[in-house]
Write a protein that holds these residues in place. Structure first.
Motif, PDB file in Angstrom:
ATOM      1  N   ASP A 133      22.100  20.177  76.197  1.00 58.87           N
ATOM      2  CA  ASP A 133      21.178  19.042  76.120  1.00 58.87           C
ATOM      3  C   ASP A 133      19.725  19.495  76.209  1.00 58.87           C
ATOM      4  N   ALA A 134      19.484  20.611  76.883  1.00 56.89           N
ATOM      5  CA  ALA A 134      18.127  21.155  76.990  1.00 56.89           C
ATOM      6  C   ALA A 134      18.211  22.671  77.083  1.00 56.89           C
ATOM      7  N   VAL A 135      17.208  23.312  76.526  1.00 58.30           N
ATOM      8  CA  VAL A 135      17.064  24.765  76.643  1.00 58.30           C
ATOM      9  C   VAL A 135      15.678  25.036  77.210  1.00 58.30           C
ATOM     10  N   THR A 136      15.615  25.845  78.269  1.00 55.92           N
ATOM     11  CA  THR A 136      14.335  26.178  78.887  1.00 55.92           C
ATOM     12  C   THR A 136      14.147  27.687  78.930  1.00 55.92           C
ATOM     13  N   ILE A 137      12.905  28.100  78.983  1.00 58.42           N
ATOM     14  CA  ILE A 137      12.557  29.502  79.239  1.00 58.42           C
ATOM     15  C   ILE A 137      11.199  29.500  79.929  1.00 58.42           C
ATOM     16  N   ALA A 138      11.122  30.100  81.103  1.00 63.25           N
ATOM     17  CA  ALA A 138       9.897  30.104  81.902  1.00 63.25           C
ATOM     18  C   ALA A 138       9.386  31.532  82.050  1.00 63.25           C
ATOM     19  N   PHE A 139       8.226  31.784  81.483  1.00 59.87           N
ATOM     20  CA  PHE A 139       7.550  33.087  81.581  1.00 59.87           C
ATOM     21  C   PHE A 139       8.425  34.224  81.066  1.00 59.87           C
ATOM     22  N   GLY A 140       9.170  33.938  80.008  1.00 63.07           N
ATOM     23  CA  GLY A 140      10.045  34.948  79.451  1.00 63.07           C
ATOM     24  C   GLY A 140       9.888  35.182  77.962  1.00 63.07           C
ATOM     25  N   ILE A 141       9.369  34.190  77.237  1.00 61.74           N
ATOM     26  CA  ILE A 141       9.362  34.304  75.783  1.00 61.74           C
ATOM     27  C   ILE A 141       8.466  35.445  75.316  1.00 61.74           C
ATOM     28  N   ARG A 142       7.405  35.750  76.058  1.00 55.14           N
ATOM     29  CA  ARG A 142       6.490  36.809  75.609  1.00 55.14           C
ATOM     30  C   ARG A 142       7.120  38.187  75.723  1.00 55.14           C
ATOM     31  N   ASN A 143       8.213  38.312  76.477  1.00 54.84           N
ATOM     32  CA  ASN A 143       8.891  39.597  76.626  1.00 54.84           C
ATOM     33  C   ASN A 143       9.982  39.824  75.581  1.00 54.84           C
ATOM     34  N   VAL A 144      10.234  38.841  74.737  1.00 53.40           N
ATOM     35  CA  VAL A 144      11.271  38.948  73.717  1.00 53.40           C
ATOM     36  C   VAL A 144      10.706  39.694  72.509  1.00 53.40           C
ATOM     37  N   PRO A 145      11.371  40.729  72.029  1.00 51.34           N
ATOM     38  CA  PRO A 145      10.836  41.472  70.880  1.00 51.34           C
ATOM     39  C   PRO A 145      10.701  40.627  69.612  1.00 51.34           C
ATOM     40  N   ARG A 146      11.715  39.815  69.323  1.00 46.60           N
ATOM     41  CA  ARG A 146      11.713  38.996  68.102  1.00 46.60           C
ATOM     42  C   ARG A 146      11.700  37.526  68.506  1.00 46.60           C
ATOM     43  N   ILE A 147      10.501  37.006  68.766  1.00 43.28           N
ATOM     44  CA  ILE A 147      10.365  35.647  69.276  1.00 43.28           C
ATOM     45  C   ILE A 147      10.946  34.628  68.299  1.00 43.28           C
ATOM     46  N   GLU A 148      10.702  34.821  67.014  1.00 49.79           N
ATOM     47  CA  GLU A 148      11.207  33.862  66.023  1.00 49.79           C
ATOM     48  C   GLU A 148      12.731  33.796  66.055  1.00 49.79           C
ATOM     49  N   GLN A 149      13.389  34.951  66.246  1.00 49.45           N
ATOM     50  CA  GLN A 149      14.852  34.966  66.325  1.00 49.45           C
ATOM     51  C   GLN A 149      15.339  34.242  67.576  1.00 49.45           C
ATOM     52  N   ALA A 150      14.656  34.434  68.687  1.00 51.93           N
ATOM     53  CA  ALA A 150      15.031  33.746  69.920  1.00 51.93           C
ATOM     54  C   ALA A 150      14.864  32.231  69.781  1.00 51.93           C
ATOM     55  N   CYS A 166       9.297  25.414  77.008  1.00 49.87           N
ATOM     56  CA  CYS A 166       8.885  26.793  77.262  1.00 49.87           C
ATOM     57  C   CYS A 166       7.622  26.784  78.120  1.00 49.87           C
ATOM     58  N   LEU A 167       7.724  27.365  79.297  1.00 57.58           N
ATOM     59  CA  LEU A 167       6.572  27.526  80.184  1.00 57.58           C
ATOM     60  C   LEU A 167       6.082  28.964  80.040  1.00 57.58           C
ATOM     61  N   GLU A 168       4.807  29.107  79.688  1.00 58.96           N
ATOM     62  CA  GLU A 168       4.304  30.466  79.456  1.00 58.96           C
ATOM     63  C   GLU A 168       2.812  30.525  79.775  1.00 58.96           C
ATOM     64  N   PHE A 169       2.371  31.715  80.156  1.00 60.04           N
ATOM     65  CA  PHE A 169       0.952  31.913  80.373  1.00 60.04           C
ATOM     66  C   PHE A 169       0.198  31.683  79.066  1.00 60.04           C
ATOM     67  N   SER A 170      -1.071  31.291  79.207  1.00 61.13           N
ATOM     68  CA  SER A 170      -1.825  30.853  78.038  1.00 61.13           C
ATOM     69  C   SER A 170      -3.258  31.370  78.118  1.00 61.13           C
ATOM     70  N   ALA A 171      -4.133  30.743  77.367  1.00 60.57           N
ATOM     71  CA  ALA A 171      -5.537  31.163  77.290  1.00 60.57           C
ATOM     72  C   ALA A 171      -6.382  30.240  78.165  1.00 60.57           C
ATOM     73  N   VAL A 172      -7.033  30.797  79.166  1.00 65.09           N
ATOM     74  CA  VAL A 172      -7.885  30.008  80.057  1.00 65.09           C
ATOM     75  C   VAL A 172      -9.011  29.380  79.251  1.00 65.09           C
ATOM     76  N   ASP A 173      -9.220  28.071  79.451  1.00 60.88           N
ATOM     77  CA  ASP A 173     -10.192  27.352  78.634  1.00 60.88           C
ATOM     78  C   ASP A 173     -11.323  26.740  79.455  1.00 60.88           C
ATOM     79  N   VAL A 174     -11.538  27.236  80.668  1.00 64.22           N
ATOM     80  CA  VAL A 174     -12.624  26.753  81.524  1.00 64.22           C
ATOM     81  C   VAL A 174     -13.674  27.855  81.649  1.00 64.22           C
ATOM     82  N   PRO A 175     -14.912  27.610  81.211  1.00 67.44           N
ATOM     83  CA  PRO A 175     -15.954  28.637  81.312  1.00 67.44           C
ATOM     84  C   PRO A 175     -16.128  29.109  82.762  1.00 67.44           C
TER      85      PRO A 175
END
Length: 249
Positions: A133-150, A166-175
């Motif tokens: 019913d749901a698929v989650t991944i927390a702070f893991g997708i960036r470690n996958v070699p072939r993200i599109e395949q995952a 998918c919970l993942e680190f991102s780009a800080v947007d606060v000066p």
């Protein structure tokens, strides 16, 4: 020409990245959640709670979750506790050391029937089509070699109407926060890794891997290319992390 992938700041042959990532998590497994608390000042708990809120497991209906790269069981335990008695979680991780920690946690809470731990690669999930019913991944997708395949695999095992989160680190947007975050992550986190886990280099890789991960708009486009619908993302804590969402419709 040999395909390559980022491993932190280095380019490595694509087929070697998974083994290098495995070595990192074998090294940090025992202190992984302690380090998460220290590195994020406990904020990772709030980020994961936001993920669980988005999963929204029902109280009175069967619900099947697949948590990818979630070996320690942290996210799955939260979903089990949030859902009803018919909520079940399958935890998939390529790293056996991380899975051992998760199994011990589940046993300590007498949740053996509600949680299944499977050692498997996110790029080749050993589950039937339309199983979850749901698929989650927390702070893991960036470690996958072939993200599109995952992502293709996550889409495949989702039921129609199921949601990928998918919970993942991102780009800080606060000066100002961006410079402070860069200094902290590049200098303090490896030092914490050395002091607490006895391993600065693994945490240097984890920090560098964050900088190589695409910004939220680019990753959202990748989700759409993987056939997910109603794709969206929610930046949190000034953009330090983002919660990405896509549906199989």
């Amino acid at each position: 020409m040999t395909d390559t992938a980022h491993f932190g700041s280095r380019q490595v042959p694509l087929e070697e990245k998974q083994a290098l990532v495995d070595d990192v998590f074998h090294s940090v497994a025992r202190r992984y959640d302690v380090m998460n608390d220290l590195m994020s000042f406990g904020l990772h708990r709030a980020w994961k709670n936001a993920l669980v809120t988005a999963v929204d497991p029902p109280k009175n209906l069967p619900f099947a979750l697949l948590d990818i790269a979630g070996g320690t069981g942290d996210v799955a335990l939260r979903v089990i506790e949030s859902g009803g008695g018919k909520t079940r979680a399958t935890i998939c991780d390529i790293n056996g050391d991380m899975l051992e920690i998760g199994r011990a946690r589940a046993a300590a809470r007498a949740l053996g029937d509600a949680m299944i731990f499977t050692e498997a690669n996110a790029e080749a999930l050993p589950f039937a089509d339309r199983s979850f019913d749901a698929v989650t991944i927390a702070f893991g997708i960036r470690n996958v070699p072939r993200i599109e395949q995952a992502l293709a695999e996550a889409y495949r095992v989702l039921k129609i109407g199921g949601r990928f989160l998918c919970l993942e680190f991102s780009a800080v947007d606060v000066p100002g926060l961006d410079r402070l975050y860069d200094f902290y992550s590049l200098n303090v986190i490896p030092a914490l890794g050395r002091a607490v886990a006895g391993d600065a280099e693994s945490y240097r890789y984890l920090v560098e891997s964050i900088r190589r991960f695409p910004n939220p708009d680019v990753f959202a486009a990748t989700l759409r290319a993987a056939a997910f619908a109603r794709v969206s993302f929610q930046p949190m804590t000034g953009g330090i992390v983002a919660l990405h969402s896509g549906w199989r419709l």
